[in-house]
Design a protein around this motif. Structure first.
Motif, PDB file in Angstrom:
ATOM      1  N   HIS A 115       0.604  -1.536   0.022  1.00 36.83           N
ATOM      2  CA  HIS A 115       0.243   0.135  -0.345  1.00 36.83           C
ATOM      3  C   HIS A 115       0.727   1.174   0.512  1.00 36.83           C
ATOM      4  O   HIS A 115       1.266   2.390  -0.739  1.00 36.83           O
ATOM      5  CB  HIS A 115      -1.279  -0.419   1.066  1.00 36.83           C
ATOM      6  N   ARG A 116       2.090   1.257   0.701  1.00 33.02           N
ATOM      7  CA  ARG A 116       2.844   2.365   0.903  1.00 33.02           C
ATOM      8  C   ARG A 116       3.306   2.334   0.240  1.00 33.02           C
ATOM      9  O   ARG A 116       4.132   3.782  -0.804  1.00 33.02           O
ATOM     10  CB  ARG A 116       3.588   2.297   2.143  1.00 33.02           C
ATOM     11  N   PHE A 117       3.662   1.304  -0.570  1.00 32.02           N
ATOM     12  CA  PHE A 117       4.393   1.763  -1.964  1.00 32.02           C
ATOM     13  C   PHE A 117       4.076   2.180  -2.853  1.00 32.02           C
ATOM     14  O   PHE A 117       4.507   3.243  -3.822  1.00 32.02           O
ATOM     15  CB  PHE A 117       5.165  -0.118  -2.576  1.00 32.02           C
ATOM     16  N   ARG A 118       3.481   1.822  -2.684  1.00 24.39           N
ATOM     17  CA  ARG A 118       2.276   2.333  -4.223  1.00 24.39           C
ATOM     18  C   ARG A 118       1.794   3.700  -4.324  1.00 24.39           C
ATOM     19  O   ARG A 118       2.266   5.024  -5.065  1.00 24.39           O
ATOM     20  CB  ARG A 118       0.623   1.756  -4.835  1.00 24.39           C
ATOM     21  N   GLU A 119       1.387   3.883  -2.654  1.00 25.08           N
ATOM     22  CA  GLU A 119       1.659   5.656  -2.554  1.00 25.08           C
ATOM     23  C   GLU A 119       2.379   5.969  -2.769  1.00 25.08           C
ATOM     24  O   GLU A 119       2.853   7.728  -3.387  1.00 25.08           O
ATOM     25  CB  GLU A 119       1.595   6.001  -1.020  1.00 25.08           C
ATOM     26  N   GLN A 120       4.216   6.045  -2.645  1.00 23.78           N
ATOM     27  CA  GLN A 120       5.429   6.407  -2.603  1.00 23.78           C
ATOM     28  C   GLN A 120       5.369   6.739  -3.620  1.00 23.78           C
ATOM     29  O   GLN A 120       6.355   7.788  -4.772  1.00 23.78           O
ATOM     30  CB  GLN A 120       6.542   6.031  -2.051  1.00 23.78           C
ATOM     31  N   ASP A 141       5.672  -9.114  -6.840  1.00 20.39           N
ATOM     32  CA  ASP A 141       5.283  -7.884  -6.450  1.00 20.39           C
ATOM     33  C   ASP A 141       5.478  -6.559  -6.839  1.00 20.39           C
ATOM     34  O   ASP A 141       4.990  -5.178  -7.641  1.00 20.39           O
ATOM     35  CB  ASP A 141       4.892  -8.430  -5.232  1.00 20.39           C
ATOM     36  N   THR A 142       7.312  -6.659  -6.899  1.00 22.97           N
ATOM     37  CA  THR A 142       8.142  -5.204  -7.543  1.00 22.97           C
ATOM     38  C   THR A 142       7.763  -4.724  -8.576  1.00 22.97           C
ATOM     39  O   THR A 142       6.682  -3.414  -8.659  1.00 22.97           O
ATOM     40  CB  THR A 142       9.476  -5.717  -6.415  1.00 22.97           C
ATOM     41  N   ARG A 147       4.639  -1.563 -12.686  1.00 22.69           N
ATOM     42  CA  ARG A 147       4.160  -0.772 -13.688  1.00 22.69           C
ATOM     43  C   ARG A 147       2.513  -0.932 -13.568  1.00 22.69           C
ATOM     44  O   ARG A 147       2.444   0.697 -14.043  1.00 22.69           O
ATOM     45  CB  ARG A 147       3.607  -2.500 -14.482  1.00 22.69           C
ATOM     46  N   GLU A 148       1.874  -0.953 -12.667  1.00 31.13           N
ATOM     47  CA  GLU A 148       0.759  -0.474 -12.541  1.00 31.13           C
ATOM     48  C   GLU A 148       0.364   1.141 -12.017  1.00 31.13           C
ATOM     49  O   GLU A 148      -0.414   2.207 -12.176  1.00 31.13           O
ATOM     50  CB  GLU A 148      -0.103  -1.593 -11.502  1.00 31.13           C
ATOM     51  N   GLU A 149       1.923   0.796 -11.271  1.00 28.47           N
ATOM     52  CA  GLU A 149       1.492   2.229 -10.892  1.00 28.47           C
ATOM     53  C   GLU A 149       2.709   3.846 -11.259  1.00 28.47           C
ATOM     54  O   GLU A 149       2.908   4.706 -11.675  1.00 28.47           O
ATOM     55  CB  GLU A 149       2.851   2.868  -9.146  1.00 28.47           C
ATOM     56  N   VAL A 154       8.338   8.392 -14.030  1.00 30.86           N
ATOM     57  CA  VAL A 154      10.186   9.008 -13.771  1.00 30.86           C
ATOM     58  C   VAL A 154      10.998   8.000 -13.648  1.00 30.86           C
ATOM     59  O   VAL A 154      12.605   8.871 -13.315  1.00 30.86           O
ATOM     60  CB  VAL A 154       9.220   9.571 -12.018  1.00 30.86           C
ATOM     61  N   GLY A 155      11.060   6.992 -13.703  1.00 29.93           N
ATOM     62  CA  GLY A 155      12.457   5.897 -13.954  1.00 29.93           C
ATOM     63  C   GLY A 155      12.971   6.063 -12.195  1.00 29.93           C
ATOM     64  O   GLY A 155      11.923   6.181 -11.841  1.00 29.93           O
ATOM     65  N   GLY A 156      13.981   5.096 -12.883  1.00 34.28           N
ATOM     66  CA  GLY A 156      15.009   5.078 -11.171  1.00 34.28           C
ATOM     67  C   GLY A 156      16.064   4.364 -11.629  1.00 34.28           C
ATOM     68  O   GLY A 156      16.084   3.619 -12.227  1.00 34.28           O
ATOM     69  N   VAL A 157      16.779   3.977 -10.324  1.00 30.94           N
ATOM     70  CA  VAL A 157      17.575   2.784 -10.326  1.00 30.94           C
ATOM     71  C   VAL A 157      16.336   1.439  -8.891  1.00 30.94           C
ATOM     72  O   VAL A 157      16.201   2.174  -8.030  1.00 30.94           O
ATOM     73  CB  VAL A 157      18.503   3.318  -9.289  1.00 30.94           C
ATOM     74  N   PHE A 158      16.650   0.769  -9.799  1.00 31.07           N
ATOM     75  CA  PHE A 158      17.397  -1.018  -8.264  1.00 31.07           C
ATOM     76  C   PHE A 158      18.464  -0.431  -8.102  1.00 31.07           C
ATOM     77  O   PHE A 158      19.451  -1.326  -8.570  1.00 31.07           O
ATOM     78  CB  PHE A 158      16.747  -2.273  -9.435  1.00 31.07           C
TER      79      PHE A 158
END
Length: 263
Positions: A115-120, A141-142, A147-149, A154-158
Motif C-alpha cells: 500500500h505504501r509503495f503505491r502511495e510513494q 510484486d515489485t 507497472r501498475e503505478e 519517472v524512472g529510477g534505479v534498482f
C-alpha cells in the motif's frame, strides 16, 4: 590510501549514519581522494530524509534522496507526506527513495508495504523525481506495482542489485537502471557477476550502500564512499574487455548525472 584514476559517483550512501559521527569529514576527504566527485545520501524515514537534506546543504558534492524504506512504512503518520513534499523542494533533492518491498524481514506487514509503495510511487510521480527501489524476496510484486503505478514515467534505479536475470530484464524493460554494490566483489556472487556482464552500459550505476556491504578486501569493516572505486574496478574486470575501470567510472558517472539531473 585508495586512489582511482576514474571520476566516480557513489549513487547510494547513508552518510547520516551514526557510525560516521566521529570522522565524517575524514570519510568525505578519503572519498574525494579516491576520485568520488559526487554522492547521493539516502533517506529511509522522515528523520533520515531531513538529515540527508542537511548533509546536502553542508557539502557541495553531496546530493540527497528522500523517502520511507519498506522496513519503516509502518511508522508513516499524519503529515509525513506533506513534510516529504516540503523537503522535495530543496534544489539538491535528486530522487525519491529508498522505497519498495522487503519480504525477507517483514519489519512492516507485506500488505502495508504494498500500500505504501503505491502511495510513494504516486508521490514521486507528483514530484517528478526518479525512484530508488529496494526489493528483497519480492520480485513479482515489485515489478507488478511499478507497472501498475506507471513508475516508468519517472524512472529510477534498482539499488544494490542482487536479483536474478529475470528481475534484471524486467527492471531494464521498465526503463530503470541497475546499480551494483560491493556484493559484486563477494566470492559467492558468481550469478550477479554474470548478470553484470549483460547490462547495457547506459543503464549501469555503482554504489557502496555504506556503511553496509563493504567490498573485498575490506569486508567486515565499515564501508565508506571511497570504496566505490573497488566496485568500479570489479565491474570492469567482469566486463573485460568491454570497459576499463576508468570507462566504468566515466559511464556510470554520466548515467548518474543523467538520471539524477546532477550538473
Amino acid at each position: 590510501m585508495l586512489r582511482s584514476a576514474a571520476v566516480l559517483i557513489d549513487t547510494h550512501t547513508h552518510l547520516d549514519d551514526a557510525r560516521y559521527d566521529t570522522d565524517r569529514e575524514a570519510v568525505l576527504t578519503r572519498a574525494r581522494e579516491a576520485g568520488v566527485n559526487a554522492l547521493v545520501t539516502i533517506g529511509c524515514d522522515l528523520a533520515t530524509s531531513r538529515a540527508a537534506v542537511v548533509l546536502a546543504e553542508r557539502y557541495p558534492f553531496v546530493y540527497a534522496a528522500i523517502g520511507v524504506h519498506p522496513h519503516e512504512v509502518k511508522h508513516i503518520g499524519d503529515g509525513w507526506y506533506d513534510e516529504l513534499r516540503r523537503l522535495a523542494q530543496h534544489p539538491k533533492i535528486v530522487a525519491y527513495g529508498e522505497i519498495g518491498l522487503d519480504y525477507h524481514y517483514n519489519h512492516s506487514a507485506p500488505k502495508e508495504q504494498r500500500h505504501r509503495f503505491r502511495e510513494q510511487i504516486g508521490l514521486a510521480r507528483e514530484l517528478k523525481l526518479p525512484l530508488v527501489i529496494h526489493t528483497r524476496e519480492a520480485q513479482a510484486d515489485t515489478i507488478a506495482i511499478l507497472r501498475e503505478e506507471r513508475a516508468s514515467e519517472v524512472g529510477g534505479v534498482f539499488h544494490c542489485f542482487s536479483g536474478d536475470a529475470w528481475l534484471a530484464k524486467d527492471a531494464l524493460d521498465l526503463g530503470f537502471y541497475l546499480s551494483f554494490s560491493g556484493i559484486i566483489t563477494f566470492q559467492n556472487a558468481t550469478m550477479l557477476r554474470d548478470i553484470a556482464k549483460t547490462v547495457p552500459p547506459d543503464r549501469l550505476l555503482i554504489e557502496t550502500d555504506c556503511p553496509y556491504l563493504t567490498p573485498v578486501p575490506y569486508r567486515g569493516k565499515r564501508n565508506e564512499p571511497a570504496y566505490v572505486a573497488l566496485v568500479a574496478k570489479t565491474l570492469a574486470e567482469v566486463r573485460t574487455p568491454s570497459e576499463t575501470a576508468e570507462d566504468i567510472g566515466r559511464i556510470t558517472a554520466e548515467n548518474a548525472r543523467r538520471l539524477f539531473r546532477i550538473s
